[in-house]
Design a protein around this motif. Structure first.
Motif, PDB file in Angstrom:
ATOM      1  N   HIS A  34      -1.369  30.112  77.980  1.00  0.00           N
ATOM      2  CA  HIS A  34      -2.493  30.148  78.926  1.00  0.00           C
ATOM      3  C   HIS A  34      -3.762  29.580  78.295  1.00  0.00           C
ATOM      4  CE1 HIS A  34      -4.587  31.580  82.507  1.00  0.00           C
ATOM      5  NE2 HIS A  34      -5.557  31.987  81.698  1.00  0.00           N
ATOM      6  N   LEU A  35      -3.964  29.849  77.008  1.00  0.00           N
ATOM      7  CA  LEU A  35      -5.158  29.328  76.323  1.00  0.00           C
ATOM      8  C   LEU A  35      -5.206  27.807  76.391  1.00  0.00           C
ATOM      9  CD1 LEU A  35      -5.365  31.535  73.114  1.00  0.00           C
ATOM     10  CD2 LEU A  35      -7.147  31.306  74.854  1.00  0.00           C
ATOM     11  N   ILE A  36      -4.056  27.179  76.179  1.00  0.00           N
ATOM     12  CA  ILE A  36      -4.012  25.717  76.172  1.00  0.00           C
ATOM     13  C   ILE A  36      -4.218  25.155  77.578  1.00  0.00           C
ATOM     14  CG2 ILE A  36      -2.564  23.707  75.676  1.00  0.00           C
ATOM     15  CD1 ILE A  36      -3.590  25.329  73.222  1.00  0.00           C
ATOM     16  N   THR A  37      -3.526  25.714  78.548  1.00  0.00           N
ATOM     17  CA  THR A  37      -3.600  25.175  79.913  1.00  0.00           C
ATOM     18  C   THR A  37      -4.944  25.463  80.570  1.00  0.00           C
ATOM     19  OG1 THR A  37      -2.548  27.180  80.781  1.00  0.00           O
ATOM     20  CG2 THR A  37      -1.115  25.330  80.248  1.00  0.00           C
ATOM     21  N   SER A  38      -5.538  26.610  80.285  1.00  0.00           N
ATOM     22  CA  SER A  38      -6.774  26.992  80.975  1.00  0.00           C
ATOM     23  C   SER A  38      -8.016  26.356  80.356  1.00  0.00           C
ATOM     24  CB  SER A  38      -6.931  28.514  80.990  1.00  0.00           C
ATOM     25  OG  SER A  38      -7.057  29.016  79.666  1.00  0.00           O
ATOM     26  N   THR A  39      -7.988  26.086  79.054  1.00  0.00           N
ATOM     27  CA  THR A  39      -9.181  25.532  78.395  1.00  0.00           C
ATOM     28  C   THR A  39      -9.079  24.024  78.174  1.00  0.00           C
ATOM     29  OG1 THR A  39      -8.351  25.825  76.127  1.00  0.00           O
ATOM     30  CG2 THR A  39      -9.473  27.703  77.141  1.00  0.00           C
ATOM     31  N   GLY A  40      -7.874  23.477  78.238  1.00  0.00           N
ATOM     32  CA  GLY A  40      -7.713  22.064  77.960  1.00  0.00           C
ATOM     33  C   GLY A  40      -7.850  21.722  76.488  1.00  0.00           C
ATOM     34  N   ARG A  41      -7.926  22.741  75.646  1.00  0.00           N
ATOM     35  CA  ARG A  41      -8.062  22.528  74.206  1.00  0.00           C
ATOM     36  C   ARG A  41      -6.700  22.617  73.522  1.00  0.00           C
ATOM     37  NH1 ARG A  41     -13.279  24.794  75.180  1.00  0.00           N
ATOM     38  NH2 ARG A  41     -14.869  23.811  73.843  1.00  0.00           N
ATOM     39  N   GLN A  42      -6.546  21.836  72.476  1.00  0.00           N
ATOM     40  CA  GLN A  42      -5.366  21.912  71.637  1.00  0.00           C
ATOM     41  C   GLN A  42      -5.685  22.724  70.385  1.00  0.00           C
ATOM     42  OE1 GLN A  42      -2.334  20.661  72.686  1.00  0.00           O
ATOM     43  NE2 GLN A  42      -3.546  20.312  74.555  1.00  0.00           N
ATOM     44  N   VAL A  43      -4.680  23.405  69.839  1.00  0.00           N
ATOM     45  CA  VAL A  43      -4.883  24.190  68.623  1.00  0.00           C
ATOM     46  C   VAL A  43      -5.072  23.239  67.440  1.00  0.00           C
ATOM     47  CG1 VAL A  43      -3.884  25.889  67.056  1.00  0.00           C
ATOM     48  CG2 VAL A  43      -3.518  26.106  69.522  1.00  0.00           C
ATOM     49  N   LEU A  44      -6.172  23.436  66.724  1.00  0.00           N
ATOM     50  CA  LEU A  44      -6.482  22.610  65.557  1.00  0.00           C
ATOM     51  C   LEU A  44      -5.969  23.230  64.269  1.00  0.00           C
ATOM     52  CD1 LEU A  44     -10.217  21.770  66.366  1.00  0.00           C
ATOM     53  CD2 LEU A  44      -8.198  20.369  66.848  1.00  0.00           C
ATOM     54  N   SER A  45      -6.060  24.558  64.181  1.00  0.00           N
ATOM     55  CA  SER A  45      -5.649  25.251  62.959  1.00  0.00           C
ATOM     56  C   SER A  45      -5.246  26.667  63.307  1.00  0.00           C
ATOM     57  CB  SER A  45      -6.784  25.268  61.923  1.00  0.00           C
ATOM     58  OG  SER A  45      -7.840  26.127  62.350  1.00  0.00           O
ATOM     59  N   CYS A  46      -4.509  27.289  62.413  1.00  0.00           N
ATOM     60  CA  CYS A  46      -4.051  28.659  62.615  1.00  0.00           C
ATOM     61  C   CYS A  46      -4.117  29.392  61.280  1.00  0.00           C
ATOM     62  CB  CYS A  46      -2.631  28.646  63.158  1.00  0.00           C
ATOM     63  SG  CYS A  46      -2.005  30.282  63.562  1.00  0.00           S
ATOM     64  N   THR A  47      -4.948  30.423  61.217  1.00  0.00           N
ATOM     65  CA  THR A  47      -5.168  31.199  59.998  1.00  0.00           C
ATOM     66  C   THR A  47      -4.913  32.659  60.308  1.00  0.00           C
ATOM     67  OG1 THR A  47      -6.932  29.634  59.436  1.00  0.00           O
ATOM     68  CG2 THR A  47      -6.793  31.638  58.110  1.00  0.00           C
ATOM     69  N   THR A  48      -4.159  33.341  59.450  1.00  0.00           N
ATOM     70  CA  THR A  48      -3.820  34.734  59.745  1.00  0.00           C
ATOM     71  C   THR A  48      -3.930  35.623  58.516  1.00  0.00           C
ATOM     72  OG1 THR A  48      -1.453  34.841  59.189  1.00  0.00           O
ATOM     73  CG2 THR A  48      -2.029  33.799  61.266  1.00  0.00           C
ATOM     74  N   SER A  49      -3.993  36.906  58.786  1.00  0.00           N
ATOM     75  CA  SER A  49      -3.740  37.914  57.764  1.00  0.00           C
ATOM     76  C   SER A  49      -2.325  37.714  57.233  1.00  0.00           C
ATOM     77  CB  SER A  49      -3.866  39.311  58.389  1.00  0.00           C
ATOM     78  OG  SER A  49      -3.103  40.260  57.677  1.00  0.00           O
ATOM     79  N   LYS A 105       4.528  22.958  64.840  1.00  0.00           N
ATOM     80  CA  LYS A 105       3.519  21.945  65.167  1.00  0.00           C
ATOM     81  C   LYS A 105       2.236  22.160  64.358  1.00  0.00           C
ATOM     82  CE  LYS A 105       0.873  20.079  69.087  1.00  0.00           C
ATOM     83  NZ  LYS A 105       1.255  18.660  68.939  1.00  0.00           N
ATOM     84  N   ILE A 106       1.849  23.414  64.189  1.00  0.00           N
ATOM     85  CA  ILE A 106       0.637  23.771  63.448  1.00  0.00           C
ATOM     86  C   ILE A 106       1.035  24.674  62.287  1.00  0.00           C
ATOM     87  CG2 ILE A 106      -1.629  24.869  63.556  1.00  0.00           C
ATOM     88  CD1 ILE A 106      -1.471  22.400  65.300  1.00  0.00           C
ATOM     89  N   GLU A 107       0.584  24.360  61.091  1.00  0.00           N
ATOM     90  CA  GLU A 107       0.887  25.197  59.933  1.00  0.00           C
ATOM     91  C   GLU A 107       0.099  26.501  60.006  1.00  0.00           C
ATOM     92  OE1 GLU A 107       0.804  25.061  55.018  1.00  0.00           O
ATOM     93  OE2 GLU A 107      -0.190  23.478  56.191  1.00  0.00           O
ATOM     94  N   ILE A 108       0.767  27.614  59.733  1.00  0.00           N
ATOM     95  CA  ILE A 108       0.103  28.921  59.699  1.00  0.00           C
ATOM     96  C   ILE A 108      -0.341  29.199  58.262  1.00  0.00           C
ATOM     97  CG2 ILE A 108       0.387  31.396  60.069  1.00  0.00           C
ATOM     98  CD1 ILE A 108       2.439  30.724  62.235  1.00  0.00           C
ATOM     99  N   ILE A 109      -1.645  29.301  58.070  1.00  0.00           N
ATOM    100  CA  ILE A 109      -2.229  29.535  56.747  1.00  0.00           C
ATOM    101  C   ILE A 109      -2.587  31.009  56.616  1.00  0.00           C
ATOM    102  CG2 ILE A 109      -4.061  28.917  55.131  1.00  0.00           C
ATOM    103  CD1 ILE A 109      -2.193  26.609  55.788  1.00  0.00           C
ATOM    104  N   GLN A 110      -2.111  31.659  55.579  1.00  0.00           N
ATOM    105  CA  GLN A 110      -2.449  33.066  55.336  1.00  0.00           C
ATOM    106  C   GLN A 110      -3.716  33.153  54.477  1.00  0.00           C
ATOM    107  OE1 GLN A 110       1.015  35.252  53.878  1.00  0.00           O
ATOM    108  NE2 GLN A 110       2.362  33.809  54.949  1.00  0.00           N
ATOM    109  N   ASN A 111      -4.622  34.051  54.866  1.00  0.00           N
ATOM    110  CA  ASN A 111      -5.896  34.191  54.162  1.00  0.00           C
ATOM    111  C   ASN A 111      -6.160  35.667  53.894  1.00  0.00           C
ATOM    112  OD1 ASN A 111      -8.756  34.417  53.575  1.00  0.00           O
ATOM    113  ND2 ASN A 111      -8.978  32.327  54.329  1.00  0.00           N
ATOM    114  N   ASN A 112      -6.391  36.024  52.636  1.00  0.00           N
ATOM    115  CA  ASN A 112      -6.594  37.424  52.256  1.00  0.00           C
ATOM    116  C   ASN A 112      -7.907  38.008  52.760  1.00  0.00           C
ATOM    117  OD1 ASN A 112      -4.128  37.692  50.950  1.00  0.00           O
ATOM    118  ND2 ASN A 112      -4.940  37.009  48.981  1.00  0.00           N
ATOM    119  N   LEU A 113      -8.827  37.170  53.225  1.00  0.00           N
ATOM    120  CA  LEU A 113     -10.055  37.705  53.816  1.00  0.00           C
ATOM    121  C   LEU A 113      -9.763  38.466  55.101  1.00  0.00           C
ATOM    122  CD1 LEU A 113     -12.757  34.870  53.482  1.00  0.00           C
ATOM    123  CD2 LEU A 113     -12.720  37.076  52.309  1.00  0.00           C
TER     124      LEU A 113
END
Length: 244
Positions: free
Chosen positions: A62-77, A99-107
């Motif tokens: 829904h985020l992609i279709t409703s905003t017209g934005r593509q995911v640029l990056s993905c950062t997670t716990s 498609k998008i690399e999931i980067i883990q961040n300790n912050l």
């Protein structure tokens, strides 16, 4: 419909996002997990439920279709339920988790932004529960902790850096309720966080910045369908005065 389990204000917030070429970050709590026991304290081993998986997938699409934005990056716990939330959101958006690399961040987890010495801090977390612990943390009354204000600025600086990499699109950041609660306390001026302030599962902030460097930037933040503007220099000044 799985989106029926999404906090309603998240859909309302979409209407407040900028329409022009601006990079926006969704800084969100993970999706629905299994129930925690004992003062609401969730261990790192608690995983997403089937409902949580479905919600993450539908919300990602829904985020992609409703905003017209593509995911640029993905950062997670680094905690699995956050990684899984991100993965299912990407699957819902693209039908592909690679498609998008999931980067883990300790912050985005503790020890990380706020906890420096887990052995010193964890007994207080168990005794006070999540809400009590956060309110003591905000007042910098607990041992083994980093200055909470500095922790907030470190996280916001990370988000700012993500948004400078590309001009338009969506950065996805998946974290925990405690991290979001502390950020809200400072950005919204909440002296004491209550259960009503507490972020629900799959609830988050939309954030974007104006300015050529973090120290002199202005942050636009949408939380529960309302937009607030935060001047980073003023936020730092307020923090310094509060802790003087």
């Amino acid at each position: 419909m799985p989106l029926g389990q999404l906090p309603p204000s998240m859909l309302q917030s979409l209407n407040l996002l900028p329409k022009d070429n601006v990079s926006v970050t969704l800084f969100t709590r993970h999706s629905i997990r299994h129930v925690a026991t004992g003062k609401g304290l969730a261990g790192y081993d608690l995983q997403l439920t089937e409902e949580g998986i479905a919600l993450a997938q539908y919300w990602g699409g829904h985020l992609i279709t409703s905003t017209g934005r593509q995911v640029l990056s993905c950062t997670t716990s680094p905690i699995q339920r956050c990684i899984d939330t991100a993965s299912h959101m990407l699957f819902g958006a693209y039908g592909d988790t690679t498609k998008i690399e999931i980067i883990q961040n300790n912050l985005l987890v503790e020890p990380g932004s706020f906890v420096e010495d887990h052995a010193l801090a964890s007994p207080f977390f168990r005794d006070l529960g999540a809400l009590g612990f956060i309110n003591q943390l905000i007042q910098n009354k607990l041992p083994g902790m980093k200055n909470s204000a500095q922790g907030v600025l470190d996280i916001l600086n990370m988000v700012y850096a993500l948004e400078q990499k590309q001009a338009e699109g969506l950065n996805l950041v998946v974290t925990h309720d405690t991290i979001i609660a502390v950020i809200l306390s400072y950005t919204l001026g909440i002296a004491e966080v209550t259960s009503a302030d507490w972020p629900k599962m799959m609830e988050g902030l939309f954030i974007w910045f104006d300015g050529d460097n973090f120290e002199e930037s202005t942050m636009q933040m949408v939380w529960r369908g309302e937009q607030k503007q935060i001047v980073i220099a003023q936020l730092k000044e307020q923090i310094q005065m509060h802790h003087a």
